[in-house]
Enzyme design. Structure first.
Site, PDB file in Angstrom:
ATOM      1  N   ALA A   1      31.529  29.835  -4.053  1.00 57.54           N
ATOM      2  CA  ALA A   1      30.177  29.282  -4.042  1.00 57.54           C
ATOM      3  C   ALA A   1      29.163  30.313  -3.543  1.00 57.54           C
ATOM      4  O   ALA A   1      28.072  30.448  -4.107  1.00 57.54           O
ATOM      5  CB  ALA A   1      30.149  28.035  -3.168  1.00 57.54           C
TER       6      ALA A   1
ATOM      7  N   HIS B   1      31.642  36.316  26.518  1.00 62.88           N
ATOM      8  CA  HIS B   1      32.940  35.892  27.055  1.00 62.88           C
ATOM      9  C   HIS B   1      32.818  34.484  27.632  1.00 62.88           C
ATOM     10  O   HIS B   1      31.845  34.207  28.323  1.00 62.88           O
ATOM     11  CB  HIS B   1      33.375  36.840  28.171  1.00 62.88           C
ATOM     12  CG  HIS B   1      34.653  36.421  28.832  1.00 62.88           C
ATOM     13  ND1 HIS B   1      35.875  36.589  28.219  1.00 62.88           N
ATOM     14  CD2 HIS B   1      34.883  35.822  30.032  1.00 62.88           C
ATOM     15  CE1 HIS B   1      36.821  36.125  29.037  1.00 62.88           C
ATOM     16  NE2 HIS B   1      36.249  35.653  30.136  1.00 62.88           N
TER      17      HIS B   1
ATOM     18  N   GLU C   1      54.882  28.732  -5.990  1.00 58.97           N
ATOM     19  CA  GLU C   1      53.913  29.770  -6.364  1.00 58.97           C
ATOM     20  C   GLU C   1      54.583  30.784  -7.302  1.00 58.97           C
ATOM     21  O   GLU C   1      55.690  31.236  -7.037  1.00 58.97           O
ATOM     22  CB  GLU C   1      53.394  30.465  -5.089  1.00 58.97           C
ATOM     23  CG  GLU C   1      52.656  31.775  -5.294  1.00 58.97           C
ATOM     24  CD  GLU C   1      51.416  31.658  -6.167  1.00 58.97           C
ATOM     25  OE1 GLU C   1      50.552  30.820  -5.863  1.00 58.97           O
ATOM     26  OE2 GLU C   1      51.323  32.400  -7.162  1.00 58.97           O
TER      27      GLU C   1
HETATM   28  C1  LIG Z   1      39.061  22.368  -4.307  1.00 56.81           C
HETATM   29  C2  LIG Z   1      38.068  23.497  -4.266  1.00 56.81           C
HETATM   30  C3  LIG Z   1      37.652  23.986  -3.062  1.00 56.81           C
HETATM   31  C4  LIG Z   1      36.734  25.030  -3.023  1.00 56.81           C
HETATM   32  N1  LIG Z   1      36.341  25.499  -1.807  1.00 56.81           N
HETATM   33  C5  LIG Z   1      35.467  26.520  -1.753  1.00 56.81           C
HETATM   34  C6  LIG Z   1      35.023  27.007  -0.507  1.00 56.81           C
HETATM   35  O1  LIG Z   1      35.411  26.512   0.542  1.00 56.81           O
HETATM   36  N2  LIG Z   1      34.146  28.035  -0.491  1.00 56.81           N
HETATM   37  C7  LIG Z   1      33.696  28.613  -1.653  1.00 56.81           C
HETATM   38  O2  LIG Z   1      32.895  29.538  -1.590  1.00 56.81           O
HETATM   39  N3  LIG Z   1      34.095  28.157  -2.849  1.00 56.81           N
HETATM   40  C8  LIG Z   1      34.961  27.131  -2.930  1.00 56.81           C
HETATM   41  N4  LIG Z   1      35.345  26.651  -4.140  1.00 56.81           N
HETATM   42  C9  LIG Z   1      34.781  27.279  -5.351  1.00 56.81           C
HETATM   43  C10 LIG Z   1      33.370  26.742  -5.617  1.00 56.81           C
HETATM   44  O3  LIG Z   1      33.412  25.350  -5.724  1.00 56.81           O
HETATM   45  C11 LIG Z   1      32.823  27.359  -6.888  1.00 56.81           C
HETATM   46  O4  LIG Z   1      32.914  28.764  -6.792  1.00 56.81           O
HETATM   47  C12 LIG Z   1      31.375  26.976  -7.093  1.00 56.81           C
HETATM   48  O5  LIG Z   1      31.217  25.589  -7.189  1.00 56.81           O
HETATM   49  C13 LIG Z   1      30.850  27.637  -8.368  1.00 56.81           C
HETATM   50  O6  LIG Z   1      29.495  27.348  -8.490  1.00 56.81           O
HETATM   51  P1  LIG Z   1      28.778  27.325  -9.920  1.00 56.81           P
HETATM   52  O7  LIG Z   1      27.378  26.918  -9.645  1.00 56.81           O
HETATM   53  O8  LIG Z   1      29.046  28.572 -10.638  1.00 56.81           O
HETATM   54  O9  LIG Z   1      29.532  26.189 -10.749  1.00 56.81           O
HETATM   55  P2  LIG Z   1      29.771  24.647 -10.487  1.00 56.81           P
HETATM   56  O10 LIG Z   1      29.760  24.324  -9.066  1.00 56.81           O
HETATM   57  O11 LIG Z   1      30.983  24.300 -11.282  1.00 56.81           O
HETATM   58  O12 LIG Z   1      28.492  23.955 -11.115  1.00 56.81           O
HETATM   59  C14 LIG Z   1      28.204  24.041 -12.474  1.00 56.81           C
HETATM   60  C15 LIG Z   1      27.288  22.881 -12.838  1.00 56.81           C
HETATM   61  O13 LIG Z   1      26.853  23.047 -14.192  1.00 56.81           O
HETATM   62  C16 LIG Z   1      26.860  21.810 -14.842  1.00 56.81           C
HETATM   63  N5  LIG Z   1      26.981  22.084 -16.278  1.00 56.81           N
HETATM   64  C17 LIG Z   1      28.051  22.627 -16.925  1.00 56.81           C
HETATM   65  N6  LIG Z   1      27.760  22.813 -18.229  1.00 56.81           N
HETATM   66  C18 LIG Z   1      26.492  22.376 -18.410  1.00 56.81           C
HETATM   67  C19 LIG Z   1      25.631  22.319 -19.511  1.00 56.81           C
HETATM   68  N7  LIG Z   1      26.002  22.777 -20.708  1.00 56.81           N
HETATM   69  N8  LIG Z   1      24.392  21.785 -19.351  1.00 56.81           N
HETATM   70  C20 LIG Z   1      23.992  21.348 -18.130  1.00 56.81           C
HETATM   71  N9  LIG Z   1      24.771  21.385 -17.035  1.00 56.81           N
HETATM   72  C21 LIG Z   1      25.998  21.903 -17.171  1.00 56.81           C
HETATM   73  C22 LIG Z   1      28.053  21.093 -14.241  1.00 56.81           C
HETATM   74  O14 LIG Z   1      27.932  19.672 -14.410  1.00 56.81           O
HETATM   75  C23 LIG Z   1      27.945  21.521 -12.774  1.00 56.81           C
HETATM   76  O15 LIG Z   1      27.150  20.640 -12.036  1.00 56.81           O
HETATM   77  C24 LIG Z   1      36.233  25.595  -4.217  1.00 56.81           C
HETATM   78  C25 LIG Z   1      36.647  25.082  -5.455  1.00 56.81           C
HETATM   79  C26 LIG Z   1      37.552  24.049  -5.481  1.00 56.81           C
HETATM   80  C27 LIG Z   1      37.971  23.508  -6.818  1.00 56.81           C
END
Ligand SMILES: Cc1cc2nc3c(=O)[nH]c(=O)nc-3n(C[C@H](O)[C@H](O)[C@H](O)COP(=O)(O)OP(=O)(O)OC[C@H]3O[C@@H](n4cnc5c(N)ncnc54)[C@H](O)[C@@H]3O)c2cc1C
Length: 490
Positions: A344, A469, A224
């Protein structure tokens, strides 16, 4: 036939986008959702939250099996890991919830376009146009807009646009993900369990994968760059996780700078990571696989943002509290937004806020201090609000309480005694400024603390809130009471 003009078009079908679409549909708006792949769910459902937690659950069961005899269960002394079945279960969960999303789109009358969406410029006469092409779409799905020809580019028109295009894993400069150097995507589809893993980056993603692979017996090393692991958490949480990871046999280097990753070409493969450790000493470690978990870059390229006047900061879209960009009628939510954690539930809540605003309904803006942060490693971490250091820096007269899980009877029952609840409060009025939990089910327990803070409960009020509890939640009752030095069970 008159051209359809949607009330709102959402670009991106991850948790931010699909949640916004569902709620807008519930409010009776005419909604279009554009998703460039053939599956809704985004990073969260396919490469993030859901598959990783499925693996962590398998790891948790495995860890419990190691102690089965002490729980009075014989006959499972030599459990065997079936990697294929573990991956199958993870995939089945993802498939189930992808289908669930398709159902929810139909239920809420959301028109889904499977294609790559790009803004074409500012609104004309109050109508925005999104150009949709099919270059990234895999197998076509039937949840498509009626009359929409997936083979041909099309234009979707709407009064408002919500950008929710998400993020990509960052890679170290000069490297590309492959079968040895992995991001969160490649590591989720490994053909076999690696015997050793180097994890570069000790944020939530890094420490979660470290936890899974350590449970299954891999040699795990964490490297890290920052001075402590899970750097966004309260310092005491980082210390405790460091102590417990050491106990689990995970090797950790902090304040370390990765110099290079060299792949081993001879049989067996793997890679050697060279880095400078926190004392300035050159180090090398080799492993079968290297996971790069150094953060996520906003996907603000190739979606037509450059055709409208929306400035980016380090690639992120900046919005006001209602998720409005500088361009009238264009909103941004989820991982592409600067200044909010890439989680998310943050994206999803931002989507709900936008939908309510568009429908003219009651909405509350996302409050940065009320966002639960959850890390699902073993032991889990759940936190909300200010850390002790942040509260002090803000000038509060800080009063802290700490209660160890060793005093909680349910923690004994579930054989998980490590960790504590730490409450950071303001001495003046007993305001709860932050709660930081490391221990069993911390990611579930934190929900109560978020609610308490949202409703502006004081430490005193929480001290007189009855907790069942025996529960792990009782550790919160003791945690809040410990601020006044009145925890009962220590
Ligand atoms: C390994 C890992 C573990 C995680 N665990 C957690 C967790 O436990 N809890 C948590 O809260 N968060 C977690 N996260 C974070 C979480 O996944 C993200 O914060 C969340 O998915 C973001 O949501 P979003 O809708 O902004 O984007 P995304 O989930 O990235 O979705 C974006 C979507 O837009 C689509 N897209 C992109 N550009 C275009 C375009 N131009 N036209 C049409 N479609 C498009 C993509 O295909 C995708 O389907 C984790 C992330 C990772 C990598």
């Amino acid at each position: 036939m008159a051209e359809t003009v949607f009330d709102v078009v959402i670009v991106g079908g991850g948790p931010a986008g699909y949640t916004c679409a569902i709620r807008a549909g519930q409010y009776g708006l005419k909604v279009a959702l554009i998703e460039k792949t053939d599956k809704l769910g985004g990073t969260c459902l396919h490469w993030g939250c859901i598959p990783t937690k499925a693996m962590l659950f398998s790891a948790e069961v495995w860890d419990h099996l190691k102690h089965a005899a002490s729980y009075g269960i014989d006959g499972v002394e030599t459990p065997r890991l079936n990697w294929d079945n573990l991956l199958k279960r993870k995939n089945d969960i993802t498939i189930k919830h992808t289908k669930g999303l398709e159902f929810l789109m139909k239920k809420n009358k959301v028109t889904v376009f499977n294609g790559h969406g790009r803004l074409t410029g500012p609104a004309k006469d109050g109508v925005h146009t999104i150009h949709v092409t099919n270059e990234d779409v895999g197998k076509p799905k039937d949840a498509q807009a009626e009359g929409y020809d997936k083979q041909k580019p099309t234009e979707v028109k709407a009064k408002k646009v919500v950008l929710a295009t998400g993020s990509d894993a960052r890679m170290l400069p000069g490297y590309k993900a492959d079968e040895t150097i992995l991001t969160n995507m490649e590591i989720l589809t490994l053909p076999a369990m690696p015997k050793s893993l180097i994890v570069i980056g000790a944020g939530a993603v890094g420490v979660e994968f470290a936890s899974v692979f350590k449970s299954f017996g891999a040699e795990v090393t964490i490297v890290e760059a920052l001075p402590r692991i899970v750097n966004v958490e309260d310092e005491d949480i980082s210390k405790e996780l460091t102590r417990l990871y050491k106990k689990r046999g995970i090797e950790m280097f902090v304040s370390a700078k990765v110099e290079k990753i060299e792949k081993i070409e001879k049989s067996g493969g793997g890679a050697v990571v060279s880095f400078t450790d926190g004392n300035g000493k050159a180090q090398t470690r080799s492993a079968e696989k290297v996971l790069v978990a150094v953060g996520r870059a906003p996907r603000t390229y190739d979606c037509g943002i450059d055709t409208v006047n929306i400035p980016l900061e380090r690639g992120f879209v900046m919005t006001n509290e209602w998720m409005e960009t500088t361009q009238p009628g264009i909103y941004a939510i989820g991982d592409i937004v600067g200044g909010l954690p890439q989680l998310a539930h943050v994206g999803a809540m931002s989507g709900l806020v936008v939908a309510a605003k568009l429908a003219g309904k009651y909405a509350r803006a996302v409050n940065r201090q009320r966002i639960p942060g959850c890390t699902y490693c073993d032991p889990q971490i759940g936190s909300v609000g200010l850390t002790e250091a942040q509260a002090k820096a803000k000038g509060y007269d800080v009063k802290v309480g700490k209660f160890p899980f060793v005093g909680n009877s349910k923690a004994t029952i579930v054989d998980s005694h490590d960790g504590f609840v730490k409450v950071v409060s303001d001495a003046k009025y007993g305001e709860i400024l932050g709660v930081h939990i490391i221990g069993p089910q911390a990611t579930e327990l934190i929900a109560e603390c978020v609610t308490a803070m949202e409703l502006e409960a004081t430490v005193e009020e929480m001290m007189f809130t009855i907790h069942a509890h025996p529960t792990l939640a009782e550790s919160l009752l003791d945690g809040f009471s410990s601020v006044e030095g009145l925890a009962v069970n220590v």
